[in-house]
Design a protein around this motif. Structure first.
Motif, mmCIF file in Angstrom:
data_model
loop_
_atom_site.group_PDB
_atom_site.id
_atom_site.type_symbol
_atom_site.label_atom_id
_atom_site.label_comp_id
_atom_site.label_asym_id
_atom_site.label_seq_id
_atom_site.Cartn_x
_atom_site.Cartn_y
_atom_site.Cartn_z
ATOM 1 N N TYR A 90 5.328 10.450 -2.405
ATOM 2 C CA TYR A 90 4.408 9.223 -1.551
ATOM 3 C C TYR A 90 3.451 9.364 -2.463
ATOM 4 N N GLU A 91 3.175 7.809 -1.774
ATOM 5 C CA GLU A 91 1.824 7.088 -3.425
ATOM 6 C C GLU A 91 1.135 5.879 -1.726
ATOM 7 N N TYR A 92 0.032 6.105 -1.496
ATOM 8 C CA TYR A 92 -0.771 4.681 -1.041
ATOM 9 C C TYR A 92 -1.500 4.516 -1.930
ATOM 10 N N CYS A 93 -1.267 3.044 -2.181
ATOM 11 C CA CYS A 93 -2.259 2.019 -2.608
ATOM 12 C C CYS A 93 -3.996 2.063 -2.042
ATOM 13 N N LYS B 90 0.747 -1.273 0.160
ATOM 14 C CA LYS B 90 -0.187 -0.208 -0.048
ATOM 15 C C LYS B 90 0.911 1.177 -0.094
ATOM 16 N N ASN B 91 1.960 1.627 0.049
ATOM 17 C CA ASN B 91 2.720 2.208 0.640
ATOM 18 C C ASN B 91 3.944 2.200 -0.086
ATOM 19 N N ASN B 92 4.368 3.584 -0.659
ATOM 20 C CA ASN B 92 5.895 3.452 -1.415
ATOM 21 C C ASN B 92 6.486 5.338 -1.741
ATOM 22 N N VAL C 220 -4.486 4.648 -6.862
ATOM 23 C CA VAL C 220 -3.457 5.300 -5.923
ATOM 24 C C VAL C 220 -3.618 6.991 -5.810
ATOM 25 N N TYR D 66 -0.920 9.829 -4.889
ATOM 26 C CA TYR D 66 -0.014 10.386 -4.415
ATOM 27 C C TYR D 66 0.277 12.165 -3.961
#
Length: 294
Positions: free
Chosen positions: A243-246, A202-204, A252, A254
């Protein structure tokens, strides 16, 4: 199902691989907001953006992609300028995306992209000066799903033509993506390069450098420094963190934030010569949005 998704990924390379923007390669739809304030000034640059793309299978391993993108650029020019700035407040950029791709052999896929554009203030009826033509030819070698390779990669080679650069010939294009391990990956290329760390599904987080900008026609020219001005351009080079949250595998949210290390906002004449510099002071940068991807 997985095989079909991989085919869609190949197709969508052609839509995004050379846009002078930061669209990801696999986006089917996107809504986005960008903001750059001018340092020590009330001036600011805002961009609202929406895009959609749709692939059509014409035969096995061959696809036609059609889509569109709309950008509304808002220039809030509050400083005192020696000319009327009211005609510069809104700039519209409308792209039609047409691409075709097919599998050339076991390793390479070929693609072509045609990208007609309207970039204008749209305060009057359209003329030939409001139209621009972009496009490109690409070879794609995607080994990201090859389990026999220790560090999967993707290589894209191409020739691109962009009427807004003012160069009357195609330019080479190279993009290289590689997975370092389960957590780390990088992409080296233009308009964006990054180094990404994946915490979980979920996070990168990523460190990035990128290019952005536009060129548009002013339908109501101004006289500045004794010369007619009928084009405006913005070019920026940016570095920062993203930052990206899926929410799901495909939906997504971002946010990218950073600082411009090159910014050039310029009024130009018919020959695209620089007449007046609106801004060249580096500033804070923010881009955030929501995307639906493969």
């Amino acid at each position: 199902m997985i095989k079909q998704e991989l085919k869609w990924i190949y197709m969508l390379f052609l839509i995004f691989v050379c846009q002078f923007s930061n669209a990801q390669l696999t986006d089917l739809a996107r809504l986005e907001y960008s903001f750059i304030p001018k340092n020590k000034s009330e001036d600011q640059y805002t961009r609202l953006r929406a895009l959609i793309n749709y692939p059509i299978e014409v035969k096995e391993d061959a696809y036609l992609i059609v889509g569109a993108e709309y950008n509304r650029v808002l220039l809030n020019l509050e400083d005192n300028y020696p000319f009327n700035t009211s005609t510069l407040n809104k700039i519209h950029i409308i792209d039609l995306n047409i691409g075709y791709t097919f599998k050339w052999n076991e390793k390479w896929r070929f693609g072509v992209k045609f990208n007609p554009r309207i970039a204008s203030t749209l305060s009057k009826s359209l003329t030939s000066d409001d139209y621009f033509i972009n496009g490109g030819l690409y070879l794609i070698n995607d080994r990201t799903k090859d389990e026999s390779i220790k560090r999967p990669y993707r290589l894209i080679l191409g020739l691109t033509y962009n009427a807004t650069t003012g160069l009357p010939f195609p330019l080479p294009f190279v993009s290289y993506y590689r997975e370092i391990n389960d957590k780390w990956s990088f992409n080296a290329g233009v308009p964006k390069s990054n180094l990404k760390y994946t915490f979980n599904k979920k996070n990168n987080l990523q460190a990035f450098v990128g290019l952005d900008g536009y060129l548009a026609h002013l339908q109501e020219p101004s006289v500045v420094n004794g010369e007619n001005v009928d084009h405006i351009s913005l070019s920026v080079a940016i570095g920062g963190l993203g930052y990206e949250y899926c929410f799901t595998k495909h939906l997504v949210a971002y946010m990218y934030t950073g600082y411009t290390f090159r910014l050039n906002n310029v009024l130009r004449n018919e020959n695209r010569d620089e007449i007046f510099k609106l801004d060249d002071v580096n500033a804070f940068y923010l881009r955030t949005g929501l995307k639906f991807k493969i």
